[in-house]
Design a protein around this motif. Sequence first.
Motif, PDB file in Angstrom:
ATOM      1  N   MET A  75      43.797 -14.629  41.691  1.00 22.73           N
ATOM      2  CA  MET A  75      43.999 -16.047  41.961  1.00 22.73           C
ATOM      3  C   MET A  75      42.743 -16.646  42.578  1.00 22.73           C
ATOM      4  SD  MET A  75      47.016 -16.826  40.877  1.00 22.73           S
ATOM      5  CE  MET A  75      47.335 -18.367  41.733  1.00 22.73           C
ATOM      6  N   THR A  76      41.750 -16.945  41.742  1.00 22.72           N
ATOM      7  CA  THR A  76      40.498 -17.467  42.263  1.00 22.72           C
ATOM      8  C   THR A  76      40.639 -18.885  42.809  1.00 22.72           C
ATOM      9  OG1 THR A  76      39.868 -18.170  40.026  1.00 22.72           O
ATOM     10  CG2 THR A  76      39.073 -16.029  40.774  1.00 22.72           C
ATOM     11  N   GLU A  77      41.709 -19.565  42.467  1.00 22.03           N
ATOM     12  CA  GLU A  77      41.962 -20.897  43.013  1.00 22.03           C
ATOM     13  C   GLU A  77      42.921 -20.843  44.196  1.00 22.03           C
ATOM     14  OE1 GLU A  77      40.170 -23.310  41.875  1.00 22.03           O
ATOM     15  OE2 GLU A  77      39.350 -22.038  40.299  1.00 22.03           O
ATOM     16  N   GLY A  78      43.251 -19.630  44.653  1.00 19.97           N
ATOM     17  CA  GLY A  78      44.200 -19.468  45.738  1.00 19.97           C
ATOM     18  C   GLY A  78      43.553 -19.606  47.104  1.00 19.97           C
ATOM     19  N   GLU A  79      44.285 -19.160  48.134  1.00 19.04           N
ATOM     20  CA  GLU A  79      43.836 -19.339  49.508  1.00 19.04           C
ATOM     21  C   GLU A  79      42.564 -18.555  49.803  1.00 19.04           C
ATOM     22  OE1 GLU A  79      45.678 -19.142  54.038  1.00 19.04           O
ATOM     23  OE2 GLU A  79      46.643 -18.019  52.424  1.00 19.04           O
ATOM     24  N   TRP A  80      42.501 -17.312  49.319  1.00 18.61           N
ATOM     25  CA  TRP A  80      41.354 -16.453  49.597  1.00 18.61           C
ATOM     26  C   TRP A  80      40.710 -15.990  48.296  1.00 18.61           C
ATOM     27  CZ3 TRP A  80      39.839 -16.406  54.482  1.00 18.61           C
ATOM     28  CH2 TRP A  80      40.779 -16.619  55.478  1.00 18.61           C
ATOM     29  N   CYS A  81      39.391 -16.080  48.240  1.00 17.15           N
ATOM     30  CA  CYS A  81      38.670 -15.640  47.044  1.00 17.15           C
ATOM     31  C   CYS A  81      37.320 -15.060  47.451  1.00 17.15           C
ATOM     32  CB  CYS A  81      38.466 -16.803  46.071  1.00 17.15           C
ATOM     33  SG  CYS A  81      37.559 -16.365  44.566  1.00 17.15           S
ATOM     34  N   TRP A  82      37.028 -13.874  46.944  1.00 22.34           N
ATOM     35  CA  TRP A  82      35.721 -13.248  47.132  1.00 22.34           C
ATOM     36  C   TRP A  82      34.794 -13.696  46.011  1.00 22.34           C
ATOM     37  CZ3 TRP A  82      34.734 -10.102  51.355  1.00 22.34           C
ATOM     38  CH2 TRP A  82      35.851  -9.703  52.097  1.00 22.34           C
ATOM     39  N   VAL A  83      33.558 -14.016  46.370  1.00 24.63           N
ATOM     40  CA  VAL A  83      32.554 -14.426  45.397  1.00 24.63           C
ATOM     41  C   VAL A  83      31.355 -13.496  45.564  1.00 24.63           C
ATOM     42  CG1 VAL A  83      31.073 -16.299  44.584  1.00 24.63           C
ATOM     43  CG2 VAL A  83      33.355 -16.809  45.475  1.00 24.63           C
ATOM     44  N   VAL A  84      30.970 -12.819  44.477  1.00 23.52           N
ATOM     45  CA  VAL A  84      29.957 -11.770  44.607  1.00 23.52           C
ATOM     46  C   VAL A  84      28.877 -11.905  43.535  1.00 23.52           C
ATOM     47  CG1 VAL A  84      31.620 -10.178  45.635  1.00 23.52           C
ATOM     48  CG2 VAL A  84      31.229 -10.106  43.178  1.00 23.52           C
ATOM     49  N   ASP A  85      27.673 -11.574  43.946  1.00 22.39           N
ATOM     50  CA  ASP A  85      26.535 -11.443  43.029  1.00 22.39           C
ATOM     51  C   ASP A  85      25.917 -10.081  43.325  1.00 22.39           C
ATOM     52  OD1 ASP A  85      24.318 -11.607  41.444  1.00 22.39           O
ATOM     53  OD2 ASP A  85      23.733 -13.614  42.094  1.00 22.39           O
ATOM     54  N   PRO A  86      26.112  -9.108  42.440  1.00 26.34           N
ATOM     55  CA  PRO A  86      25.656  -7.747  42.742  1.00 26.34           C
ATOM     56  C   PRO A  86      24.156  -7.625  42.911  1.00 26.34           C
ATOM     57  CG  PRO A  86      26.295  -7.930  40.442  1.00 26.34           C
ATOM     58  CD  PRO A  86      26.738  -9.199  41.106  1.00 26.34           C
ATOM     59  N   ILE A  87      23.402  -8.363  42.097  1.00 28.19           N
ATOM     60  CA  ILE A  87      21.947  -8.430  42.261  1.00 28.19           C
ATOM     61  C   ILE A  87      21.519  -9.876  42.062  1.00 28.19           C
ATOM     62  CG2 ILE A  87      19.680  -7.690  41.459  1.00 28.19           C
ATOM     63  CD1 ILE A  87      20.850  -5.099  40.529  1.00 28.19           C
ATOM     64  N   ASP A  88      21.281 -10.564  43.161  1.00 29.94           N
ATOM     65  CA  ASP A  88      20.707 -11.906  43.073  1.00 29.94           C
ATOM     66  C   ASP A  88      19.190 -11.726  43.033  1.00 29.94           C
ATOM     67  OD1 ASP A  88      21.157 -15.012  43.602  1.00 29.94           O
ATOM     68  OD2 ASP A  88      19.407 -14.345  44.751  1.00 29.94           O
ATOM     69  N   GLY A  89      18.589 -12.110  41.914  1.00 29.24           N
ATOM     70  CA  GLY A  89      17.167 -11.862  41.736  1.00 29.24           C
ATOM     71  C   GLY A  89      16.920 -10.680  40.824  1.00 29.24           C
ATOM     72  N   THR A  90      17.643 -10.640  39.707  1.00 32.04           N
ATOM     73  CA  THR A  90      17.480  -9.514  38.782  1.00 32.04           C
ATOM     74  C   THR A  90      16.047  -9.429  38.273  1.00 32.04           C
ATOM     75  OG1 THR A  90      19.804  -9.646  38.128  1.00 32.04           O
ATOM     76  CG2 THR A  90      18.334  -8.466  36.650  1.00 32.04           C
ATOM     77  N   ARG A  91      15.377 -10.560  38.096  1.00 37.79           N
ATOM     78  CA  ARG A  91      13.977 -10.520  37.657  1.00 37.79           C
ATOM     79  C   ARG A  91      13.114  -9.790  38.682  1.00 37.79           C
ATOM     80  NH1 ARG A  91      15.948 -15.342  35.710  1.00 37.79           N
ATOM     81  NH2 ARG A  91      15.460 -15.841  33.525  1.00 37.79           N
ATOM     82  N   SER A  92      13.370 -10.017  39.960  1.00 38.43           N
ATOM     83  CA  SER A  92      12.640  -9.285  40.999  1.00 38.43           C
ATOM     84  C   SER A  92      12.967  -7.798  40.932  1.00 38.43           C
ATOM     85  CB  SER A  92      13.008  -9.837  42.382  1.00 38.43           C
ATOM     86  OG  SER A  92      12.584 -11.173  42.526  1.00 38.43           O
TER      87      SER A  92
END
Length: 270
Positions: A75-92
């Motif tokens: 339920m991404t529109e629910g009360e609690w939602c985790w937002v993740v980016d495993p590698i921010d800066g893949t080019r780096s």
Amino acid sequence: MPLPPDALATARACADVARAAVLPHFRRGVTVDDKSDESPVTLADRSAEQAIRDILSTRHPRHGVLGEEFGRSGMTEGEWCWVVDPIDGTRSFITGRPSFTTLIALLHEGRPVLGVIDQPVTGERWIGVEGEATRYEAGCLPLPAPVVRTRPCPDLAEAELSCTSPDMLAPPSDRRFSGLKHAARRTSWGGDAYAYGLLALGQIDLIAECSMKPWDWAALVPVVTGAGGVITDWAGDPLRLDSDGTVLACGDPAMLHAAVRALSPTETIG
């Protein structure tokens, strides 16, 4: 609203498993694929996000998850939602630069209340919790202080400005950014989310970027605000899941009005 029990411990565990998934591939000539938007992705990205999702599904099965590599679940529109980016800066990451990060955020009704910026190679970690001071763990680097603060810089003309890449500044954003660049003291390029950690440490005063997705900025909000800064869109409004993709971070909130004005279409140069 207090965090769910064990939320901070969960965020730490997610950062730990992402490190374990990413480090074996760093500077090892990992295969790179191009996604539909032409951004790069590697086995390390996918492995790290899957490891994070495994923890979240076990510890918080009723929470939604939004990730860069595998999209939405629960339920991404629910009360609690985790937002993740495993590698921010893949080019780096694929070019061997230790400035990429793992980003982990917990949102309550769309508002980021917990954020972690983790750099696997250096071992640095920034932890922001809404209403609390940002904490910094230095890993293998000298520890300036466990609780960090942005530095005073109310004058835009004295500000060190940062942006990941001029490539993200497609028209008309390029002209708007030019107005800010001319108003600031100096501009540096590169850094991805790592730059926001440096802003929290008082090394950078100002960051302006665009084309940002929720997984790019959600974890940054509690870190920047907990260090005494402010982070908004280019109009100075709070970031939301349906924001326009622009992000503006000021180490000194007193600079925000001038930065927003410099980014205004009526103020641009050229």
